[in-house]
Scaffold this motif. Sequence first.
Motif, mmCIF file in Angstrom:
data_model
loop_
_atom_site.group_PDB
_atom_site.id
_atom_site.type_symbol
_atom_site.label_atom_id
_atom_site.label_comp_id
_atom_site.label_asym_id
_atom_site.label_seq_id
_atom_site.Cartn_x
_atom_site.Cartn_y
_atom_site.Cartn_z
ATOM 1 N N SER A 303 0.602 -1.319 -0.028
ATOM 2 C CA SER A 303 0.008 0.123 0.050
ATOM 3 C C SER A 303 0.907 1.117 0.011
ATOM 4 O O SER A 303 0.714 2.413 -0.540
ATOM 5 C CB SER A 303 -0.911 -0.088 1.057
ATOM 6 O OG SER A 303 -0.464 -0.025 2.447
ATOM 7 N N ASP A 304 2.047 1.365 0.605
ATOM 8 C CA ASP A 304 3.144 2.373 0.666
ATOM 9 C C ASP A 304 3.379 2.538 -0.817
ATOM 10 O O ASP A 304 3.089 3.880 -1.277
ATOM 11 C CB ASP A 304 3.997 2.137 1.484
ATOM 12 C CG ASP A 304 3.925 2.207 2.949
ATOM 13 O OD1 ASP A 304 3.084 2.509 3.369
ATOM 14 O OD2 ASP A 304 4.625 1.596 3.880
ATOM 15 N N TYR A 307 0.739 4.271 -2.797
ATOM 16 C CA TYR A 307 0.536 5.740 -2.836
ATOM 17 C C TYR A 307 1.808 6.280 -3.595
ATOM 18 O O TYR A 307 1.698 7.362 -4.201
ATOM 19 C CB TYR A 307 0.569 5.987 -1.354
ATOM 20 C CG TYR A 307 -0.559 5.547 -0.574
ATOM 21 C CD1 TYR A 307 -2.102 5.594 -1.072
ATOM 22 C CD2 TYR A 307 -0.349 4.950 0.600
ATOM 23 C CE1 TYR A 307 -2.915 5.105 -0.381
ATOM 24 C CE2 TYR A 307 -1.574 4.430 1.309
ATOM 25 C CZ TYR A 307 -2.853 4.602 1.003
ATOM 26 O OH TYR A 307 -4.007 4.073 1.525
ATOM 27 N N ALA A 323 0.346 15.235 -3.992
ATOM 28 C CA ALA A 323 0.110 13.937 -3.712
ATOM 29 C C ALA A 323 1.440 13.441 -2.981
ATOM 30 O O ALA A 323 1.281 12.734 -1.845
ATOM 31 C CB ALA A 323 0.093 12.926 -4.769
ATOM 32 N N LEU A 326 0.945 14.909 0.401
ATOM 33 C CA LEU A 326 0.118 13.904 1.294
ATOM 34 C C LEU A 326 0.721 12.473 1.668
ATOM 35 O O LEU A 326 -0.126 11.994 2.589
ATOM 36 C CB LEU A 326 -1.133 13.898 0.457
ATOM 37 C CG LEU A 326 -2.227 15.285 0.287
ATOM 38 C CD1 LEU A 326 -3.282 15.021 -0.480
ATOM 39 C CD2 LEU A 326 -2.373 15.618 1.537
ATOM 40 N N TYR A 327 1.754 11.964 1.030
ATOM 41 C CA TYR A 327 2.042 10.654 1.338
ATOM 42 C C TYR A 327 2.168 10.294 2.739
ATOM 43 O O TYR A 327 1.521 9.292 2.875
ATOM 44 C CB TYR A 327 3.239 10.489 0.527
ATOM 45 C CG TYR A 327 3.859 9.056 0.689
ATOM 46 C CD1 TYR A 327 3.268 7.990 0.444
ATOM 47 C CD2 TYR A 327 5.052 8.942 1.675
ATOM 48 C CE1 TYR A 327 3.772 6.759 0.974
ATOM 49 C CE2 TYR A 327 5.472 7.710 2.063
ATOM 50 C CZ TYR A 327 5.008 6.704 1.546
ATOM 51 O OH TYR A 327 5.349 5.438 1.923
ATOM 52 N N ASP A 329 0.729 11.072 5.560
ATOM 53 C CA ASP A 329 -0.344 11.028 6.151
ATOM 54 C C ASP A 329 -1.252 10.009 5.575
ATOM 55 O O ASP A 329 -1.919 9.362 6.403
ATOM 56 C CB ASP A 329 -1.215 12.447 6.143
ATOM 57 C CG ASP A 329 -0.605 13.551 6.840
ATOM 58 O OD1 ASP A 329 0.287 13.220 7.958
ATOM 59 O OD2 ASP A 329 -0.881 14.642 6.725
ATOM 60 N N ARG A 330 -1.351 9.833 4.418
ATOM 61 C CA ARG A 330 -2.105 8.692 3.682
ATOM 62 C C ARG A 330 -1.658 7.446 4.075
ATOM 63 O O ARG A 330 -2.408 6.504 4.621
ATOM 64 C CB ARG A 330 -2.037 8.877 2.319
ATOM 65 C CG ARG A 330 -3.020 10.032 1.440
ATOM 66 C CD ARG A 330 -2.976 10.133 0.064
ATOM 67 N NE ARG A 330 -3.736 8.981 -0.187
ATOM 68 C CZ ARG A 330 -3.905 8.417 -1.726
ATOM 69 N NH1 ARG A 330 -3.046 9.032 -2.522
ATOM 70 N NH2 ARG A 330 -4.954 7.411 -1.819
ATOM 71 N N ALA A 333 -2.050 6.539 7.866
ATOM 72 C CA ALA A 333 -3.359 6.452 8.494
ATOM 73 C C ALA A 333 -3.681 4.988 8.139
ATOM 74 O O ALA A 333 -4.258 4.152 9.283
ATOM 75 C CB ALA A 333 -4.457 7.189 7.660
ATOM 76 N N ARG A 334 -3.318 4.433 7.134
ATOM 77 C CA ARG A 334 -3.511 2.854 7.008
ATOM 78 C C ARG A 334 -2.336 2.021 7.858
ATOM 79 O O ARG A 334 -2.796 1.025 8.323
ATOM 80 C CB ARG A 334 -3.192 2.517 5.441
ATOM 81 C CG ARG A 334 -3.874 1.000 5.081
ATOM 82 C CD ARG A 334 -3.923 0.977 3.574
ATOM 83 N NE ARG A 334 -4.609 -0.168 3.293
ATOM 84 C CZ ARG A 334 -4.107 -1.505 2.975
ATOM 85 N NH1 ARG A 334 -3.097 -1.521 3.331
ATOM 86 N NH2 ARG A 334 -5.151 -2.261 2.618
#
Length: 389
Positions: A303-304, A307, A323, A326-327, A329-330, A333-334
């Motif tokens: 998932s990393d 993104y 993007a 934002l990486y 924080d996105r 969160a996961r």
Amino acid sequence: MKTDVAIVGAGPAGLLLGHLLCAAGIAVVIVERQSAAHVLSRIRAGVLETTTTDIMRQLGLDQRLKIEGLRHEGFHLSYGARSIRIDIAALTGKHVTVYGQTELTRDLMDAAPQRGLEILYEAADVSLHDIETAAPRLTFHRNGSAAMLESRFIIGCDGFHGVCRRAIPAGAGRSFEKVYPFGWLGILADVPPCDPELIYANHANGFALASMRSEARSRYYVQVPSDTNLEDWPDDRVWDELAIRLGPDAAAGMTRGPAIEKSIAPLRSFVFEPMRHGNLFLAGDAAHIVPPTGAKGLNLAASDVTYLASALTDFFRHGQEAALALYPDRALARVWKSERFSWFLTKLMHNFPDDSAFDRRIQHAELDYIASSKAAQTAIAENYVGLPL
């Protein structure tokens, strides 16, 4: 040498990201301190979320995975004489795939030359420089000579003990860590699995796990104290203990055989925040570690890089940096949701040295509740198959 993106580490995270960037037409070079043979010798997890299998399909590298991967639609939590089957297919409409991390790594490595993905193996003394500038670079030694790789971004996929996270100045990030007072003694053997699905067992002697890599290769684990000496656990003792902890039904289906690999893995939960400093980004085990109980390590790495690949493509194709900003924080969160689930399963299924009789009863009460609650089973299933990106 010059490239758009320099990746440190040729494990699954680095390889997946490298292939995704190559497919997007972005120049990338992977630098790996070990040999290719050593990378393939690492025995790791084998439960893949659709996040991970989707990347392999997107890359057109899932031919062997489709043939050899085992589709699993459930797993078992056992305790005492009881067993709870978590029917993930019925509860979520999804499934996981059992396919050894070594095999996924092999697929990615084998495809690298034809896809134009350059991997520099046996690169010693890797150092990062100018990571706060628009021209970060790597220096290293390879084939007896000094080398330098200039790039626009460096991605640290070099694991928990790698150099990338350590290159971030003290005070520029924060670590969160929980070290567990036990490890997993794992045994790999060329024998058929004792059950078609994974069994997570809570027993008075400690946790045990029955898993597999294929229909002819099994991977088993038993919980042991952190200071355990592997020499004190000959194969027969491991099989005997597995038979006790997994229970009579699993023991009846167990085929014993010589270990082709046996090791003890410590357990820890770890997160480093943020997952970026300047133009250095962290992904996979370089930024976070989860206990293997929830089968999240490789899938979080996937998932990393999902993104990151999207964000880097936006940057190089369209000049957009939003993007990339934002990486962290996105991704985090996961990461934290997966950390919570892995901690929850670890706490639920293991014996902790300081646990009292009360604590053991609470574990069994929780398992009794899960056995009788569709809502609880659904929550476990949703986390096990992987939360949405």
